[in-house]
Each structure stands twice: as C-alpha cells, then as structure tokens.
Design a protein around this motif. Structure first.
Motif, short mmCIF file in Angstrom:
data_model
loop_
_atom_site.label_atom_id
_atom_site.label_comp_id
_atom_site.label_asym_id
_atom_site.label_seq_id
_atom_site.Cartn_x
_atom_site.Cartn_y
_atom_site.Cartn_z
N ILE A 140 38.87 51.68 32.96
CA ILE A 140 37.93 50.98 33.84
C ILE A 140 37.03 51.98 34.54
O ILE A 140 35.80 51.79 34.62
CB ILE A 140 38.69 50.09 34.85
N GLN A 193 32.99 52.33 34.42
CA GLN A 193 32.17 52.32 35.63
C GLN A 193 31.22 53.52 35.65
O GLN A 193 30.05 53.38 36.03
CB GLN A 193 33.05 52.31 36.88
N LEU A 241 31.53 44.65 33.32
CA LEU A 241 32.41 44.99 34.44
C LEU A 241 32.40 43.89 35.50
O LEU A 241 33.46 43.55 36.05
CB LEU A 241 31.98 46.32 35.07
N TYR A 256 34.53 41.16 34.23
CA TYR A 256 35.93 41.57 34.27
C TYR A 256 36.48 41.44 35.70
O TYR A 256 37.55 40.87 35.92
CB TYR A 256 36.07 43.00 33.76
N LYS A 257 35.74 41.98 36.67
CA LYS A 257 36.18 41.93 38.07
C LYS A 257 36.25 40.48 38.56
O LYS A 257 37.16 40.11 39.30
CB LYS A 257 35.25 42.75 38.96
N ASN A 258 35.29 39.65 38.14
CA ASN A 258 35.34 38.23 38.50
C ASN A 258 36.58 37.55 37.93
O ASN A 258 37.19 36.72 38.60
CB ASN A 258 34.08 37.50 38.03
N LEU A 282 39.45 38.94 37.43
CA LEU A 282 40.59 39.36 38.25
C LEU A 282 40.67 38.51 39.52
O LEU A 282 41.75 38.05 39.90
CB LEU A 282 40.46 40.84 38.63
N ARG A 283 39.52 38.31 40.16
CA ARG A 283 39.47 37.49 41.37
C ARG A 283 39.92 36.07 41.07
O ARG A 283 40.72 35.49 41.81
CB ARG A 283 38.04 37.49 41.94
#
Length: 168
Positions: free
Chosen positions: A124, A128, A141, A144-146, A148-149
């Motif tokens: 990751i 980044q 990214l 991906y982060k969304n 996770l949330r």
C-alpha cells in the motif's frame, strides 16, 4: 511498465511477501517479484539494486528475516525509496532482530519500515508513493480506502443489529 520491485532474502519469505504482490495487483500497480539474498548472493543484490531504476522501478519492497540486511544494503545502492518488511523467520529472535536491523539505519540511508510481516502495508505504501505521479493509482487507492471504511461501518451496523454494540 513495472514500477515496484518486491524482493526477499529467501523463498521461505514468499508467504509473507505475497501479500505485497496481492495488494499491488488489486491496486493496479505493476511489479516484479524475486529472491535476492544479501548474504548468499551479494553480486545478485548489487546488480538488482544498481539496475532497478534503469528497469523502470520507482520503489523497492525488500523483505528479510534474521539479520535482515537486504533492505538496508539495497537502499545503500540505489536512489529509489526502499520499504523494508521485517520477517519473523525460523532463525529469528521473535522477529525483533529483523525489525531492529531494518529500522535502525544510519543517517543518509533511509529505509521505510513497516510492522513485522506487514508486507501488505508495504504494498500500500509503495502504491501511495507511485500515486504522486499516477492519477489512476490515486483513484484505485481512494476506492481501496473507501472499501476499508465501508467494511468497518458494516461491522458496526451488524453488531448493533445483533445487540452486541451499545456505543456510538
């Protein structure tokens, strides 16, 4: 074009280092993966590190256990950012030898260090770094982060429905 090099001191490190490859694949980042031992194949390590930028690499992820010299030695041979993954190996002192070997680099030879066996985080972080010059990776990214949330929010709602959660 291959942008990330993933190297490890031994094939026995592959179960850990595969996590970096998997997340890079998921994020749409091209990579290469191979074994390069600082102690058993120093000439191979020199050639790999010195030729990395010429091959188009932008970041190197180096995993190593035990004395864990691979990330630091590679960092000393290239201008590219190196992310070290300490690996708890069979000859390790509970992984601390690897963590400290990678973490305690002298000034002038930085190695970004992730947690013990945390190759996924190294992948990751590499994505980044590359995203600073690649808008497609930025979008991957963010997605991906969304995700996770969303997983955390779904878990909280599930616990609330099941009566296991009484807080916020």
């Amino acid at each position: 074009m291959i942008k990330v090099g993933i190297i490890m001191g031994s094939k026995s490190d592959l179960p850990v280092m595969q996590d970096a490859a998997n997340v890079l694949k998921e994020l749409g980042v091209d990579f290469e993966l191979t074994v390069v031992s600082a102690h058993r194949t120093p000439d191979r390590m020199f050639a790999y590190a010195r030729g990395a930028a010429e091959r188009g690499l932008k970041v190197i992820i180096a995993g190593a256990g035990g004395a864990a010299h691979l990330p630091g030695m590679v960092a000393s041979l290239t201008h590219l950012p190196v992310i070290g993954v300490p690996i708890k190996s069979s000859n390790s002192i509970d992984g601390w030898d690897s963590v400290l070997s990678i973490l305690q680099m002298p000034n002038g030879i930085p190695v970004a260090t992730v947690a013990l066996n945390a190759a996924k985080n190294a992948g990751i972080l590499a994505a980044q770094i590359i995203s600073t010059a690649d808008d497609a990776i930025v979008q991957n990214l963010i997605s991906y982060k969304n995700s996770l949330r969303e997983k955390v929010e779904e878990s909280a709602e599930e616990m609330k429905r099941d009566g296991l959660f009484t807080g916020f």
